[in-house]
Structures are given as C-alpha cells and as structure tokens.
Write an enzyme that holds these catalytic residues in place. Structure first.
Site, PDB file in Angstrom:
ATOM      1  N   SER A 175      18.212 -93.076 -15.097  1.00 27.89           N
ATOM      2  CA  SER A 175      18.144 -92.942 -16.552  1.00 27.89           C
ATOM      3  C   SER A 175      17.376 -94.119 -17.139  1.00 27.89           C
ATOM      4  CB  SER A 175      19.562 -92.921 -17.132  1.00 27.89           C
ATOM      5  OG  SER A 175      19.552 -93.076 -18.539  1.00 27.89           O
ATOM      6  N   TYR A 188      28.212 -96.267 -17.705  1.00 27.05           N
ATOM      7  CA  TYR A 188      27.194 -95.280 -17.313  1.00 27.05           C
ATOM      8  C   TYR A 188      25.876 -95.967 -16.973  1.00 27.05           C
ATOM      9  CZ  TYR A 188      23.781 -91.464 -17.965  1.00 27.05           C
ATOM     10  OH  TYR A 188      22.751 -90.565 -17.815  1.00 27.05           O
TER      11      TYR A 188
END
Length: 283
Positions: A175, A188
C-alpha cells in the site's frame, strides 16, 4: 437493481461487501484479452471483491483458471466466480481465514487438486481498523491485523512454493501507506511496510529458482474496505487529496498485477508498482 435498503455508505464489518456499496466499484477489464495468462493456474486471496475481483476477472480474460479465497462474503464471491466463468475461465471458491496456517495449506492443496497445479499466487487479502490514537490499538486488533495482512501472505507463500517452478510468480499487495504512513491506520501501515520487506527478501531468496516475487502498492482505491473502515465524512472526501483528485477504480489497478504476473515483467523481481493517483513516494 438494489433498493435503498440494500446499499450502505458506511458498513460495520470487515472486509466489507461490494454488493452493499452505495456506488459499485468499476472492476470490469478495459480491453480485450491477448492470452498473456493462457493455461495459467492462479490463486487469489481476497478475490471476492475490490482489487481482488478486478484481478480475477482480468486474469480470466487473459486465459487463466482461478481459485479465489475469501473470508465470508458469499454473495460477492459468487458474483466474482460467475464473472470469471463468463470470461471463459474455471473458478473454484475457497472460503476461510488466511490468518490460519492450516487453512492456507488447505487452500493451496485444493487449488492444485482442482486446477491441476499452481503457477501464480496473488496475496491480496487484508483488513484495516481506524484508530485516532496509537495507544488505543488493542493487542487483539494488532495481532489480528498482522495475522491477516502479513502472516497470511507468508503462510500462502510457504504452501505455494513447493508447487511453483521457473517462470512462475508471486504478487503481493502492499500500500501507499507503507511509504507515507496513515495517521488513522498505524497498525495497517506497519503491516504494509513489512510486506514490502517480505517481497524484497523472498524475491532474493528464490531468484535462483526462476520464481519472481513483486508487489503492488495501491493508493486510494474505491473498494469495500473503504466504507467498512472509515466514517462517512472520510468516505465523502476519500481520494480527493491525490494529484489526480479522485480515488482510483479496481480496474485501474488490476493491470499492474497482470504485468507482474505474466512474462511481460520477466526481468523484474523484488519490485513494487505504484498505482496511486500521482503521489510521489520512495520506492
């Protein structure tokens, strides 16, 4: 056609349901297939919706047969499977939790048994939980996020490697948060940074076997994970901060996975592609 009772701006459970989104993501491939994955057997985790759905449908259009792993979203998974079959690919659905090593081993075995082998692994399943303060992240949440986002990738790769051969590939989903962080997603972001390192280390370890390992680092992409994670005010402004001024669609990301999975990227391993709307990040 869904009525108003069937759609949600905000969803209250991970990883979200695509069929309940107020605006359905665009997952359909944008161009005709050219046989770049003809005869390939592919396992996609988190393949029921979002980026995983777009990847699965695109790969089927390019000639692949697929096994799709999903957690619990039966309706989304069935829709994706139907789309894969409409593109001419075989599709086998496998329901379970990638955080479990035994399940990952079972999923790979099922894939090999049903498809006759395994050539490409797409590690894509993920979850994220918004917390405004790092000290409020519970031990349970921290363990769960790492178990899904990192351990699941590791377990799947461990189970898949004995079946992979020269010319095969693994593609991991990291990401943009691995590179710039995200103040609401500290745990995350940490998992996504670990995936970058995992990709680079594993790629070096198995390069001599001719198996390539790369990753994709999406920016703000409109998927079920967004309404399942953020409050409504964040959803309304989602993706508008990037230079292109909008969130991306899953079918704008899927071609990165196709490129890394097929022979077009035969001289690339340990690399990360960045479909992120123009954010400049370190590679």
């Amino acid at each position: 056609m869904l009525d108003d009772s069937d759609v949600d701006t905000r969803q209250d459970r991970q990883p979200g349901r695509e069929y309940r989104m107020s605006r359905e993501p665009d997952y359909e491939p944008r161009y005709p297939g050219s046989g770049r994955l003809k005869g390939k057997r592919v396992l996609v985790t988190g393949g029921d919706s979002g980026i995983g759905r777009a990847v699965s449908v695109l790969f089927a259009r390019e000639g692949a047969d697929l096994a799709i792993v999903y957690l619990e979203e039966d309706k989304d998974a069935k829709t994706t499977c139907e789309m894969v079959e409409e593109e001419g690919g075989r599709c086998h659905l496998i329901k379970g939790d990638v955080a479990s090593k035994s399940f990952c081993e079972k999923a790979v075995k099922e894939t090999v048994d049903c498809l006759g082998g395994l050539d490409i692994l797409i590690n894509n399943a993920a979850e994220q939980h918004v917390e405004t303060e790092a000290e409020d992240i519970s031990e349970e949440q921290l363990k769960r996020t790492f178990a899904t986002n990192l351990f699941g990738y590791f377990f799947m790769a461990q189970a898949a490697l004995p079946h992979l051969k020269k010319g095969d590939s693994i593609v991991n989903t990291t990401s943009v948060t691995a590179y710039r962080g995200q103040v609401l997603l500290v745990d995350y972001s940490a998992t996504k940074g670990a995936i970058v390192s995992f990709t680079r280390a594993l790629s070096q370890q198995i390069a001599g076997d001719g198996i390539r390992v790369n990753a994709v680092a999406p920016g703000p992409i409109w998927t079920p994970l967004i309404p399942a994670s953020f409050p409504e005010e964040k959803i309304e402004s989602f993706g508008k901060h990037v230079p292109l001024g909008r969130p991306g669609e899953p079918n704008e990301v899927a071609p990165c996975y196709l490129f890394l999975a097929c022979e077009d990227s035969s001289y690339m391993t340990g690399q990360v592609m960045h479909p992120n709307g123009g954010e400049m990040v370190g590679s």
